[in-house]
Design an enzyme around this catalytic site. Structure first.
Site, mmCIF file in Angstrom:
data_model
loop_
_atom_site.group_PDB
_atom_site.id
_atom_site.type_symbol
_atom_site.label_atom_id
_atom_site.label_comp_id
_atom_site.label_asym_id
_atom_site.label_seq_id
_atom_site.Cartn_x
_atom_site.Cartn_y
_atom_site.Cartn_z
ATOM 1 C CD GLN A 75 12.437 9.683 -10.472
ATOM 2 O OE1 GLN A 75 13.520 9.541 -11.038
ATOM 3 N NE2 GLN A 75 11.536 10.560 -10.897
ATOM 4 C CG ASP A 77 -5.780 34.866 0.840
ATOM 5 O OD1 ASP A 77 -4.880 34.756 -0.018
ATOM 6 O OD2 ASP A 77 -5.744 35.715 1.750
ATOM 7 C CG ASP A 117 1.263 4.864 -11.471
ATOM 8 O OD1 ASP A 117 0.637 4.243 -10.593
ATOM 9 O OD2 ASP A 117 1.172 4.600 -12.684
ATOM 10 N N GLY A 125 0.987 19.173 -15.318
ATOM 11 C CA GLY A 125 0.526 18.522 -16.541
ATOM 12 C C GLY A 125 1.679 18.306 -17.504
ATOM 13 C CB SER A 147 13.871 14.984 -15.162
ATOM 14 O OG SER A 147 13.696 15.161 -13.763
ATOM 15 N NE ARG A 177 15.756 17.615 -18.788
ATOM 16 C CZ ARG A 177 15.559 16.866 -19.859
ATOM 17 N NH1 ARG A 177 15.324 17.460 -21.045
ATOM 18 N NH2 ARG A 177 15.595 15.547 -19.786
ATOM 19 C CG HIS A 206 -10.439 28.996 0.751
ATOM 20 N ND1 HIS A 206 -9.889 30.184 1.156
ATOM 21 C CD2 HIS A 206 -11.151 29.288 -0.371
ATOM 22 C CE1 HIS A 206 -10.250 31.154 0.330
ATOM 23 N NE2 HIS A 206 -11.023 30.639 -0.612
#
Length: 548
Positions: free
Chosen positions: A444, A522, A415, A490, A372, A357, A518
């Site tokens: 965005q 699996d 958000d 994260g 990004s 990047r 599920h």
């Protein structure tokens, strides 16, 4: 979303008059109007009517598809379908007729109408004013109601065709509704904050009636259809939604906007465009005429002084009504909790991707965009789906069949001040990392400006939720039904880890969380997909082997 643009083009009208009756019938040829974006033709996917059917105003006529979207065309008139010009699967040219509708005209004189052979030329008689109720039409995606966010008009206001009436919000998008008529607002049915049901009236508009043609005319007088056919095309309003200057520069604008520009003698190439895809809007023309300029989006934020956030605190209890996107979020998340899901977590070493990047970022900036890590995450997801297609599937509501989606429409959670939104990038499987980066930036920007469209938000097949931009490591993301999997990203943190030589080194660690349905996926399948996705990101050069 229905095509309102299909109601803008002036229809070709041929009138038929009958003796001993006070009504005239109009044969109205309803054309395929300019739908913008340079589209010259569309494919007819389905007809909702047949010849001989009676239709009401705003009733769905057919479904069409361009290379941009699939949409439904609705009738502007009440009457009987006399002729359908195009069959299912045929290509429909912009400007050519879709259907002929036998429309009831207004009342004529009660006296018998003279036959054409005996009649003398008569002056056109204006029709009285009519009150039209403009309803909220079916906007698709199973949406049954929307919330009224704001009104741009009030009772007594005079509006022009395509003026904004109100802003509404569903769980899919926030959109502005425009009037298809010019006239006076007599009644507004709902207040701000009310829920508007599909099919209910939004406003009553008093419109001027059209002028009736004479019962007979002199042989030298051309019919309306002949006059239209003989009229030369106007250079200032070419087909395709573009205005073009003498220098050859194309400007994207609707016919209504082009008409205003022509009346005001404004060169559209000189008007700064703020609409979607660089489209010139009516507000752009008004601002241009008044000499107003809009500040760049970054100007206000950069000018604002940096200060500590003000605590949001009140000593008094306060009850707030759940409305807007929060209300729709409650409904969708309650439904999502019916899915028997499981979670898995992993770490990804991004050292190689960080280096890639860093090398590519200046090249992307020279092309006028930003790069990004998210475009790489999105592309790697699509490439891994080709090895594990069940991740890109959907389960039907009866839990009786699974549809493996061909298009990789990958969404990303945002958000915003209006709440959580999840736009998606269409057909990621056929896009480059640079193309994904461009679309990501555009979505965005529209999201932060509360300008996302239904098209931006619908049709997602898989979702990435990036909590790392705020902070945090692992998360338990909730699946967006009918999708069957979601990834929670994260933060990227520098952490000490052992390398392959058994030595401790600093690594850029991405924390990843998966949730899967599920009933369809699996644990072994989910982790195999995760390993494939992880291998592309830890070795970004390996992506070249599978790029199309």
């Amino acid at each position: 979303m229905m095509l309102r643009s299909a109601m803008k083009m002036r229809p070709v009208v041929a009138r038929r008059y009958f003796s001993q009756t006070k009504y005239a019938l109009e044969i109205v040829t309803f054309p395929m109007a300019d739908v913008g974006e340079g589209i010259k033709e569309v494919e007819v996917l389905d007809w909702f009517v047949k010849e001989g059917d009676r239709v009401e105003e705003f009733q769905k006529i057919c479904e069409i598809q361009s290379d941009k979207a699939t949409a439904e065309v609705t009738s502007r008139y009440t009457g009987v379908i006399k002729k359908i010009y195009t069959s299912i699967g045929d290509m429909q040219q912009v400007g050519s007729g879709l259907i002929d509708i036998d429309v009831e005209g207004s009342e004529e004189s009660a006296a018998p109408t003279p036959t054409p052979a005996a009649a003398a030329p008569a002056a056109a008689a204006p029709v009285g004013k009519q009150v039209k109720t403009f309803p909220l039409a079916d906007i698709g995606e199973g949406i049954k109601e929307v919330e009224i966010l704001q009104w741009f008009v009030k009772e007594g206001d005079v509006v022009e065709e395509m003026d904004k009436l109100c802003e509404v919000q569903s769980d899919k998008a926030t959109v502005e509704l425009s009037t298809p008529f010019s006239g006076k607002i007599l009644k507004v049915y709902h207040n701000v904050g009310d829920m508007q049901q599909v099919g209910q009236g939004l406003v009553d508009i008093e419109v001027e009636g059209v002028e009736e043609a004479p019962a007979a005319s002199a042989p030298s007088t051309p019919t309306p259809a002949a006059a239209l056919a003989a009229a030369p095309s106007t250079p200032s309003t070419p087909v395709g939604g573009f205005a073009q200057s003498s220098a050859g520069k194309k400007v994207l604008a609707t016919p209504a906007v082009r008409r205003i520009a022509a009346e005001k003698k404004i060169d559209l190439t000189q008007v700064p465009a703020t609409g979607k895809g660089g489209r010139v809007t009516k507000e752009d023309i008004i601002n241009f005429m008044e000499g107003k300029t809009q500040a760049a989006p970054a100007a206000s934020s950069s000018a604002a002084p940096t200060s500590a956030p003000t605590p949001v605190y009140s000593v008094e209890d306060k009850t707030v009504k759940i409305s807007g996107r929060a209300k729709f979020m409650v409904a969708s998340m309650t439904e999502a909790l019916k899915i028997p899901s499981f979670g898995a977590h992993d770490e990804v070493n991004l050292n190689a991707l960080v280096a890639a990047r860093t090398a590519l970022k200046p090249m992307v900036e020279k092309r006028g965009s930003k790069l990004s890590y998210m475009p790489f995450f999105i592309k790697a997801s699509s490439m891994a789906m080709k090895h594990h297609p069940v991740i890109n599937s959907q389960l039907d509501s009866e839990v009786s069949s699974i549809t493996y989606k061909g298009a990789h429409n990958i969404g990303f959670a945002m958000d915003t001040e209006q709440g959580l939104v999840v736009p998606n990038i269409k057909n990621v499987e056929s896009k480059s990392v640079f193309q994904i980066a461009e679309e990501l930036v555009a979505l965005q920007q529209r999201g932060l400006a509360n300008k996302l469209t239904t098209e931006d938000l619908q049709g997602g097949t898989f979702t990435l939720s990036n909590i790392g931009s705020i902070g945090g490591t692992y998360v338990s993301p909730i699946i967006f039904a009918p999708q069957v999997a979601i990834c929670g990203l994260g933060k990227v943190a520098k952490m000490p880890r052992y390398n392959q030589a058994g030595q401790i080194e600093e690594q850029n660690i991405l924390y990843v969380s998966w949730s899967a349905d599920h009933r369809v996926i699996d644990g072994a399948t989910m982790l195999r997909f995760s390993n494939t996705w992880k291998s592309y990101l830890e070795n970004p050069t390996s992506m070249l082997l599978d790029l199309i």
